[in-house]
Scaffold this active site. Structure first.
Site, PDB file in Angstrom:
ATOM      1  N   HIS A 191      38.759  44.694  36.989  1.00 44.12           N
ATOM      2  CA  HIS A 191      38.163  43.381  37.236  1.00 44.12           C
ATOM      3  C   HIS A 191      39.249  42.471  37.811  1.00 44.12           C
ATOM      4  O   HIS A 191      40.441  42.668  37.560  1.00 44.12           O
ATOM      5  CB  HIS A 191      37.588  42.806  35.947  1.00 44.12           C
ATOM      6  CG  HIS A 191      36.315  43.468  35.520  1.00 44.12           C
ATOM      7  ND1 HIS A 191      35.168  42.772  35.220  1.00 44.12           N
ATOM      8  CD2 HIS A 191      35.995  44.780  35.354  1.00 44.12           C
ATOM      9  CE1 HIS A 191      34.203  43.607  34.889  1.00 44.12           C
ATOM     10  NE2 HIS A 191      34.684  44.839  34.952  1.00 44.12           N
ATOM     11  N   CYS A 232      30.772  41.206  32.317  1.00 45.25           N
ATOM     12  CA  CYS A 232      30.421  41.971  31.122  1.00 45.25           C
ATOM     13  C   CYS A 232      29.711  41.048  30.156  1.00 45.25           C
ATOM     14  O   CYS A 232      30.269  40.023  29.760  1.00 45.25           O
ATOM     15  CB  CYS A 232      31.666  42.565  30.459  1.00 45.25           C
ATOM     16  SG  CYS A 232      31.275  43.464  28.935  1.00 45.25           S
TER      17      CYS A 232
END
Length: 314
Positions: free
Chosen positions: A222, A253
């Site tokens: 990420h 997430c």
């Protein structure tokens, strides 16, 4: 969309000749969207990604609808795309019930989602780390008995919002447990985007020492702190040839609020092509796909490459 001969190709020594991109935009990229994306739009997204040359496209997740409402249409979506030529369509399965649903629709690749930390295992799976591994063992065994390829995701490999830095040996323990169950492939997740290149090299080296070969490892970064490409390059220098990315940089997430978007597939392809590494991806078609998907979602793509290339065509 034209890239006008760019990026310039200047190969670097010690890097793979080809990288397989594991595209997660349709599953990980969309799962956190608040507004329901129509099933037909998801199917068209997957078809366009395949048309851009992506050969591994994670299609959906067979989780309980209450967990991830955005993916509640897995049963309707998967048959719409399962016959795409030349594309592998892995799906996420949380347990045996999810696996049974996926197998009934003809899924040939599945993934389980483990955690390297106790805190995230409890937040995401509502179990301890060891309890979650015990749940996965019969899932993996049943999938392998059916001749299905199994990927093991390991989240929080570098940092955890509750526990802070994650010791590499803790990650290695989970990885070796998944390998011992029968997982064909492992994806190391930097779920909150805090990893640095040094951490990546350290963890990959330790996994090799613990008997996990580089060829079964993928990386999933990420871009919270802008380190995703640097971390990817460190993994490539170690010999990793599978990189997860999300078209347009979609995703986050739902159980880790500090997690921002995934590494954008376009940004990854730009870097790889500039290094002379083959991907099989048409960057222009991929960018057009992400522009189209951004229009469906009603907001611009966070990918820097998408923004640059789409701006040039205006």
């Amino acid at each position: 969309m034209s890239v006008d001969g760019l990026p310039m190709v200047v190969p670097a020594p010690g890097l793979p000749a080809r990288v397989r991109i594991h595209e997660v935009g349709a599953r990980d990229g969309l799962q956190n969207e608040k507004t329901a994306v129509p099933t037909a739009v998801k199917a068209e997204f997957i078809r366009r990604l395949a048309g851009a040359g992506l050969t591994t496209i994670e299609a959906t997740s067979f989780v309980h609808p209450e967990w991830v409402p955005q993916l509640a249409d897995a049963k309707e979506l998967f048959p719409l795309v399962s016959d795409l030529p030349g594309a592998a369509l892995p799906v996420l399965v949380p347990n045996r019930r999810g696996l049974d649903r996926a197998l009934a629709l003809g899924a040939e690749r599945v993934a389980v989602f483990a955690s390297a930390t106790e805190s995230f295992a409890k937040a995401n799976l509502n179990r301890t780390l060891d309890e979650s591994l015990a749940v996965f063992e019969p899932v993996v065994r049943q999938a392998k008995d059916q001749g299905v390829h199994v990927r093991g995701y390991v989240s929080m490999c570098f940092g955890d919002p509750w526990e802070g830095p994650v010791p590499p040996h803790q990650v290695a323990r989970v990885c070796t447990a998944l390998r011992d169950m029968g997982c064909d492939e492992l994806s190391l997740g930097d779920t909150i985007g805090v990893a640095t290149a040094g951490q990546v090299r350290e963890l990959l080296g330790l996994l090799n020492e613990r008997g996990v070969p580089t060829e079964v490892i993928g990386v999933h970064f990420h871009d919270t702190y802008g380190q995703a490409l640097a971390n990817t390059l460190a993994a490539l220098q170690h010999g990793v040839t599978t990189v997860d990315a999300s078209a347009g940089g979609l995703g986050g997430c739902p159980y880790a609020k500090s997690a921002t978007g995934n590494l954008a597939t376009e940004d990854l392809v730009w870097m790889l092509h500039g290094l002379g590494i083959e991907t099989g991806v048409d960057l222009g078609r991929l960018t057009a796909t992400s522009v189209w998907m951004a229009e469906q979602l009603g907001r611009p793509s966070p990918s820097r490459t998408v923004r640059a290339l789409s701006h040039k065509d205006q």
